[in-house]
Design a protein around this motif. Sequence first.
Motif, PDB file in Angstrom:
ATOM      1  N   VAL A   1      -3.839  20.208 -22.416  1.00  0.00           N
ATOM      2  CA  VAL A   1      -3.149  19.147 -23.150  1.00  0.00           C
ATOM      3  C   VAL A   1      -3.363  17.802 -22.464  1.00  0.00           C
ATOM      4  O   VAL A   1      -3.518  16.764 -23.120  1.00  0.00           O
ATOM      5  N   GLU A   2      -3.403  17.807 -21.126  1.00  0.00           N
ATOM      6  CA  GLU A   2      -3.717  16.576 -20.389  1.00  0.00           C
ATOM      7  C   GLU A   2      -5.108  16.068 -20.768  1.00  0.00           C
ATOM      8  O   GLU A   2      -5.314  14.865 -20.996  1.00  0.00           O
TER       9      GLU A   2
ATOM     10  N   ASP B   1      -2.633  23.287  -6.588  1.00  0.00           N
ATOM     11  CA  ASP B   1      -4.092  23.418  -6.549  1.00  0.00           C
ATOM     12  C   ASP B   1      -4.651  23.938  -7.871  1.00  0.00           C
ATOM     13  O   ASP B   1      -5.638  23.403  -8.386  1.00  0.00           O
ATOM     14  N   GLU B   2      -4.045  24.994  -8.418  1.00  0.00           N
ATOM     15  CA  GLU B   2      -4.572  25.574  -9.654  1.00  0.00           C
ATOM     16  C   GLU B   2      -4.497  24.578 -10.806  1.00  0.00           C
ATOM     17  O   GLU B   2      -5.467  24.389 -11.552  1.00  0.00           O
TER      18      GLU B   2
ATOM     19  N   ARG C   1     -11.352  19.569 -13.642  1.00  0.00           N
ATOM     20  CA  ARG C   1     -12.479  20.168 -14.353  1.00  0.00           C
ATOM     21  C   ARG C   1     -12.500  19.772 -15.819  1.00  0.00           C
ATOM     22  O   ARG C   1     -13.562  19.581 -16.419  1.00  0.00           O
ATOM     23  N   SER C   2     -11.319  19.637 -16.410  1.00  0.00           N
ATOM     24  CA  SER C   2     -11.220  19.351 -17.840  1.00  0.00           C
ATOM     25  C   SER C   2     -11.355  17.872 -18.160  1.00  0.00           C
ATOM     26  O   SER C   2     -11.707  17.508 -19.287  1.00  0.00           O
TER      27      SER C   2
ATOM     28  N   LYS D   1     -11.670  26.521 -19.831  1.00  0.00           N
ATOM     29  CA  LYS D   1     -10.509  27.252 -19.325  1.00  0.00           C
ATOM     30  C   LYS D   1     -10.856  28.718 -19.100  1.00  0.00           C
ATOM     31  O   LYS D   1     -10.599  29.280 -18.030  1.00  0.00           O
ATOM     32  N   LYS D   2     -11.457  29.354 -20.105  1.00  0.00           N
ATOM     33  CA  LYS D   2     -11.761  30.780 -20.020  1.00  0.00           C
ATOM     34  C   LYS D   2     -12.737  31.077 -18.895  1.00  0.00           C
ATOM     35  O   LYS D   2     -12.590  32.068 -18.166  1.00  0.00           O
TER      36      LYS D   2
END
Length: 288
Positions: free
Chosen positions: A7-8, A213-214, A221-222, A234-235
């Motif tokens: 969503v971010e 961290d996660e 990454r997104s 994501k997957k």
Amino acid sequence: MPELPEVEALALDLRGRLDGHAIAQVHVAAFSALKTFDPPVQALEGTLVDDVSRHGKFLDIEASGLHLVLHLARAGWVRWRDELPAGPPRPNSKSGLAVRVVLDDGSGLDVTEAGTKKSLAAYVVRSPHDVPGIASLGPDPLDDAFTRDTLANILEDAGRGQIKGVLRHQGTIAGIGNAYSDEILHTARMSPFKPANSLTAAELDGLFAAIKDELGDAVKRSSGLPASELKGEKKTNMAVHGRAGQTCPVCGDTVREVSFADTSLQYCPTCQTGGKPLADRRLSRLLK
């Protein structure tokens, strides 16, 4: 289900696409998705988009003082269209279209929902806190104000509630869902059924670091990816979630699954439960 990182990234992508545009039309194709009536949807037409932001897992499109707030639920998504068809869409359950937003240049976005269980929600409000789900959100785990002490207080207040459920509860911590709670607990090497108030100081340190961290790494990454690539990103980067039967990338054990009535969780026995598999909760209680 889109969670905090997706969503971010959606907010960032749409902010760039919608900046400087006016909303020409808003069509509601699935009337069950619209949860408000005042202001009416038509009040958005002719407004200028000021910002796109996130509240937990809610997407907020702000336009001339009004807010179109979307909660994508389990199977919702936002699809950008460089060119939209002329005329309003016909209600069609097969298309999955719930809401269409048309901009002044003919581009815009389709808000869709797959499957038969419809839980996507759209709100037109004067303030995002007029949306009950936003008003009741817990702290955002990526805010600087979310500290180790914040987490410690949350876990203490949760008592013997299972840590997996505590992480997922939006009124406790905003934005973490089923997928990232699995990943956080795997990184923290913690059983999903561990009582929230039973953590040692070292375990609390590990869980706090895993949350930051996660989620932080997923956001990085997104960031900058178009909406069409976010699900795949994501997957691809999940270590245990959605990977039942596959090999744990940390220890090489087989990732296991526990199923519930309408959801499931994945975990690594070696990394998280001392090598002991957890029983399927549909059939029996947790193995001792």
